[in-house]
Motif scaffolding. Sequence first.
Motif, PDB file in Angstrom:
ATOM      1  N   GLY A 227      -6.434   1.017  -2.635  1.00 22.69           N
ATOM      2  CA  GLY A 227      -5.221   1.373  -1.918  1.00 22.69           C
ATOM      3  C   GLY A 227      -4.126   0.347  -1.988  1.00 22.69           C
ATOM      4  O   GLY A 227      -3.015   0.584  -1.490  1.00 22.69           O
ATOM      5  N   ILE A 228      -4.379  -0.817  -2.591  1.00 15.15           N
ATOM      6  CA  ILE A 228      -3.365  -1.864  -2.689  1.00 15.15           C
ATOM      7  C   ILE A 228      -2.782  -1.874  -4.098  1.00 15.15           C
ATOM      8  O   ILE A 228      -3.510  -1.835  -5.089  1.00 15.15           O
ATOM      9  N   GLY A 229      -1.456  -1.967  -4.182  1.00 13.21           N
ATOM     10  CA  GLY A 229      -0.774  -1.940  -5.469  1.00 13.21           C
ATOM     11  C   GLY A 229      -0.399  -0.514  -5.863  1.00 13.21           C
ATOM     12  O   GLY A 229      -0.958   0.451  -5.327  1.00 13.21           O
ATOM     13  N   HIS A 230       0.533  -0.388  -6.797  1.00 18.20           N
ATOM     14  CA  HIS A 230       1.094   0.932  -7.106  1.00 18.20           C
ATOM     15  C   HIS A 230       0.908   1.367  -8.562  1.00 18.20           C
ATOM     16  O   HIS A 230       1.520   2.330  -9.001  1.00 18.20           O
ATOM     17  N   GLY A 231       0.061   0.650  -9.298  1.00 19.90           N
ATOM     18  CA  GLY A 231      -0.298   1.130 -10.620  1.00 19.90           C
ATOM     19  C   GLY A 231       0.609   0.651 -11.734  1.00 19.90           C
ATOM     20  O   GLY A 231       1.287  -0.367 -11.630  1.00 19.90           O
ATOM     21  N   ALA A 232       0.618   1.413 -12.802  1.00 18.90           N
ATOM     22  CA  ALA A 232       1.236   1.011 -14.065  1.00 18.90           C
ATOM     23  C   ALA A 232       2.734   0.766 -13.941  1.00 18.90           C
ATOM     24  O   ALA A 232       3.427   1.376 -13.118  1.00 18.90           O
ATOM     25  N   ASP A 233       3.226  -0.111 -14.783  1.00 17.45           N
ATOM     26  CA  ASP A 233       4.658  -0.427 -14.863  1.00 17.45           C
ATOM     27  C   ASP A 233       5.385   0.730 -15.548  1.00 17.45           C
ATOM     28  O   ASP A 233       5.121   1.022 -16.713  1.00 17.45           O
ATOM     29  N   PRO A 234       6.307   1.397 -14.850  1.00 15.63           N
ATOM     30  CA  PRO A 234       6.999   2.532 -15.475  1.00 15.63           C
ATOM     31  C   PRO A 234       7.841   2.155 -16.696  1.00 15.63           C
ATOM     32  O   PRO A 234       8.170   3.029 -17.499  1.00 15.63           O
ATOM     33  N   THR A 235       8.185   0.863 -16.847  1.00 16.13           N
ATOM     34  CA  THR A 235       8.969   0.470 -18.013  1.00 16.13           C
ATOM     35  C   THR A 235       8.101   0.104 -19.212  1.00 16.13           C
ATOM     36  O   THR A 235       8.627  -0.181 -20.290  1.00 16.13           O
ATOM     37  N   SER A 236       6.781   0.117 -19.043  1.00 18.41           N
ATOM     38  CA  SER A 236       5.910  -0.225 -20.169  1.00 18.41           C
ATOM     39  C   SER A 236       5.869   0.933 -21.161  1.00 18.41           C
ATOM     40  O   SER A 236       5.923   2.104 -20.765  1.00 18.41           O
ATOM     41  N   PRO A 237       5.774   0.625 -22.452  1.00 22.40           N
ATOM     42  CA  PRO A 237       5.699   1.710 -23.453  1.00 22.40           C
ATOM     43  C   PRO A 237       4.559   2.681 -23.189  1.00 22.40           C
ATOM     44  O   PRO A 237       4.690   3.887 -23.409  1.00 22.40           O
ATOM     45  N   ALA A 238       3.439   2.174 -22.694  1.00 24.92           N
ATOM     46  CA  ALA A 238       2.280   3.033 -22.462  1.00 24.92           C
ATOM     47  C   ALA A 238       2.526   4.059 -21.368  1.00 24.92           C
ATOM     48  O   ALA A 238       1.901   5.124 -21.369  1.00 24.92           O
ATOM     49  N   PHE A 239       3.425   3.766 -20.434  1.00 28.51           N
ATOM     50  CA  PHE A 239       3.679   4.706 -19.344  1.00 28.51           C
ATOM     51  C   PHE A 239       4.346   5.980 -19.863  1.00 28.51           C
ATOM     52  O   PHE A 239       4.085   7.074 -19.376  1.00 28.51           O
ATOM     53  N   GLY A 240       5.227   5.814 -20.844  1.00 27.79           N
ATOM     54  CA  GLY A 240       5.821   6.999 -21.474  1.00 27.79           C
ATOM     55  C   GLY A 240       7.123   7.480 -20.870  1.00 27.79           C
ATOM     56  O   GLY A 240       7.595   8.569 -21.215  1.00 27.79           O
ATOM     57  N   ALA A 241       7.744   6.710 -19.988  1.00 28.91           N
ATOM     58  CA  ALA A 241       9.059   7.089 -19.455  1.00 28.91           C
ATOM     59  C   ALA A 241      10.142   6.754 -20.469  1.00 28.91           C
ATOM     60  O   ALA A 241       9.961   5.887 -21.329  1.00 28.91           O
ATOM     61  N   ARG A 242      11.262   7.422 -20.372  1.00 28.90           N
ATOM     62  CA  ARG A 242      12.409   7.091 -21.206  1.00 28.90           C
ATOM     63  C   ARG A 242      13.046   5.809 -20.663  1.00 28.90           C
ATOM     64  O   ARG A 242      13.324   5.719 -19.472  1.00 28.90           O
ATOM     65  N   ARG A 243      13.289   4.840 -21.520  1.00 27.63           N
ATOM     66  CA  ARG A 243      13.829   3.566 -21.081  1.00 27.63           C
ATOM     67  C   ARG A 243      15.347   3.629 -20.940  1.00 27.63           C
ATOM     68  O   ARG A 243      16.046   4.230 -21.751  1.00 27.63           O
ATOM     69  N   ILE A 244      15.832   2.996 -19.896  1.00 25.94           N
ATOM     70  CA  ILE A 244      17.259   2.885 -19.622  1.00 25.94           C
ATOM     71  C   ILE A 244      17.677   1.444 -19.869  1.00 25.94           C
ATOM     72  O   ILE A 244      17.018   0.517 -19.369  1.00 25.94           O
ATOM     73  N   PRO A 245      18.745   1.199 -20.625  1.00 26.34           N
ATOM     74  CA  PRO A 245      19.171  -0.185 -20.875  1.00 26.34           C
ATOM     75  C   PRO A 245      19.574  -0.875 -19.575  1.00 26.34           C
ATOM     76  O   PRO A 245      20.283  -0.311 -18.752  1.00 26.34           O
ATOM     77  N   ALA A 246      19.085  -2.091 -19.389  1.00 17.05           N
ATOM     78  CA  ALA A 246      19.378  -2.826 -18.158  1.00 17.05           C
ATOM     79  C   ALA A 246      19.465  -4.323 -18.415  1.00 17.05           C
ATOM     80  O   ALA A 246      19.245  -5.127 -17.507  1.00 17.05           O
ATOM     81  N   ALA A 247      19.821  -4.706 -19.638  1.00 18.87           N
ATOM     82  CA  ALA A 247      19.837  -6.123 -20.003  1.00 18.87           C
ATOM     83  C   ALA A 247      20.860  -6.924 -19.216  1.00 18.87           C
ATOM     84  O   ALA A 247      20.715  -8.147 -19.066  1.00 18.87           O
ATOM     85  N   ASP A 248      21.891  -6.270 -18.699  1.00 19.46           N
ATOM     86  CA  ASP A 248      22.935  -6.998 -17.968  1.00 19.46           C
ATOM     87  C   ASP A 248      22.813  -6.852 -16.451  1.00 19.46           C
ATOM     88  O   ASP A 248      23.721  -7.224 -15.708  1.00 19.46           O
TER      89      ASP A 248
ATOM     90  N   ASP B   1       0.837  -1.198   0.000  1.00 20.68           N
ATOM     91  CA  ASP B   1       0.000   0.000   0.000  1.00 20.68           C
ATOM     92  C   ASP B   1       0.875   1.253   0.000  1.00 20.68           C
ATOM     93  O   ASP B   1       2.098   1.183  -0.004  1.00 20.68           O
ATOM     94  N   GLY B   2       0.239   2.408  -0.017  1.00 23.16           N
ATOM     95  CA  GLY B   2       0.990   3.648  -0.187  1.00 23.16           C
ATOM     96  C   GLY B   2       1.159   4.465   1.071  1.00 23.16           C
ATOM     97  O   GLY B   2       1.676   5.587   1.017  1.00 23.16           O
ATOM     98  N   ARG B   3       0.752   3.927   2.222  1.00 23.00           N
ATOM     99  CA  ARG B   3       0.759   4.716   3.458  1.00 23.00           C
ATOM    100  C   ARG B   3       2.152   5.251   3.802  1.00 23.00           C
ATOM    101  O   ARG B   3       2.333   6.449   4.051  1.00 23.00           O
ATOM    102  N   LEU B   4       3.158   4.391   3.820  1.00 18.43           N
ATOM    103  CA  LEU B   4       4.507   4.839   4.157  1.00 18.43           C
ATOM    104  C   LEU B   4       5.088   5.730   3.048  1.00 18.43           C
ATOM    105  O   LEU B   4       5.857   6.662   3.328  1.00 18.43           O
ATOM    106  N   ALA B   5       4.711   5.442   1.811  1.00 15.75           N
ATOM    107  CA  ALA B   5       5.199   6.264   0.704  1.00 15.75           C
ATOM    108  C   ALA B   5       4.643   7.677   0.766  1.00 15.75           C
ATOM    109  O   ALA B   5       5.351   8.652   0.457  1.00 15.75           O
ATOM    110  N   GLU B   6       3.393   7.805   1.153  1.00 15.16           N
ATOM    111  CA  GLU B   6       2.796   9.137   1.263  1.00 15.16           C
ATOM    112  C   GLU B   6       3.504   9.963   2.335  1.00 15.16           C
ATOM    113  O   GLU B   6       3.796  11.150   2.132  1.00 15.16           O
ATOM    114  N   ALA B   7       3.793   9.337   3.478  1.00 12.88           N
ATOM    115  CA  ALA B   7       4.534  10.048   4.521  1.00 12.88           C
ATOM    116  C   ALA B   7       5.947  10.363   4.057  1.00 12.88           C
ATOM    117  O   ALA B   7       6.479  11.450   4.308  1.00 12.88           O
TER     118      ALA B   7
END
Length: 347
Positions: free
Chosen positions: A299-320, A207-213
């Motif tokens: 309140g449970i779970g944190h939503g979309a995957d930031p690495t998914s194309p739909a999220f729209g973040a710039r991807r950082i290579p991490a294959a290794d 959940d997000g309680r500690l993250a909000e604080a």
Amino acid sequence: MRRFGRTLAAVVLAGGVVVGTAGWASGDSQRAVTGPPPGAAAWRADAVAGRALPDPARATPDEVARFFAGLDEAVRRELVRSHPLVVGNLDGGPVALRYEANRQAVIATGEGRYGSLASPGRQILAFDPRGRGQVAEVFGDLERAEHVSVIVPGSDNDAASHDAPRKPDTGPAGMARALRAAAGGATAVIAWTGYTTPVGVGLDAADGRLAEAGAVRLARFTAGLDAVGVPDPVLFCHSYGSVVCGIAARHTDATDIVAFGSPGMRADSAAGLRTGARVWAARGPSDWIANVPNVEFAGIGHGADPTSPAFGARRIPAADVVGHTGYFAPGTQSLAAFAAIAKGDVR
């Protein structure tokens, strides 16, 4: 209706992971440490030349910076001697003064588990012994740095474990050292364990309680850096720390926000973070975080995957990258990319 059914099924799956997996079930509920540090009441009751001291709970970092700018060195030192825990945690206070105040605060706690934080050469920018303890340590010359990065860690990090033996390049301090070594001397890196993190990967992590604080504390911390003239930071946000960064994003002046090993940022997209910062994301092929359902329901779970194309973040290579904590290992694509972002070399 069909969409609701899929969401509900995902939430049930998330609950199954929490209950049925040993790693998730190990979590213990934590009480978030918030507000000013111990000693705030004595600080409020004190005065300098008839002037009230800035309220640690209400004064803005800019107000704190202006207050200290009007004091001579002798008065500053006396405040450190009388109120080390408050001075050491006042966002907007002079950097070197906070280092000295926190050295004295660590010594005054008289607890062996924190003793190494007072060693010569350590630059402790924040120290709060309440609960499991919170700490922020600077690597590099923060007052003269051309670039500044802040590591925001996830579960199982606190002041007591800050100096615990770990695999190199893991944990907030290890990540900070690795990033500074890769980015070079003009960059200062802060290992910021300035909030109460979850223990294990139990319901607190779901959940997000500690993250909000934590987000409130992170936003104030970055405002404190701005108040003393530190360059706008890059936030490197690991695991549950990326949830903290996602909530805090709109309230910080970060130039870049990097989420890695992230369970989600409490937003459907990078645009949903409502920040002017560039948003980046990385996930290694063997990172177990990929098994966490990317949903948010009741309140449970944190939503979309930031690495998914739909999220729209710039991807950082991490294959290794190996595992959940291998993003700062020397020679990895991710560390090279992190260093370039930290130095402002990526446009």
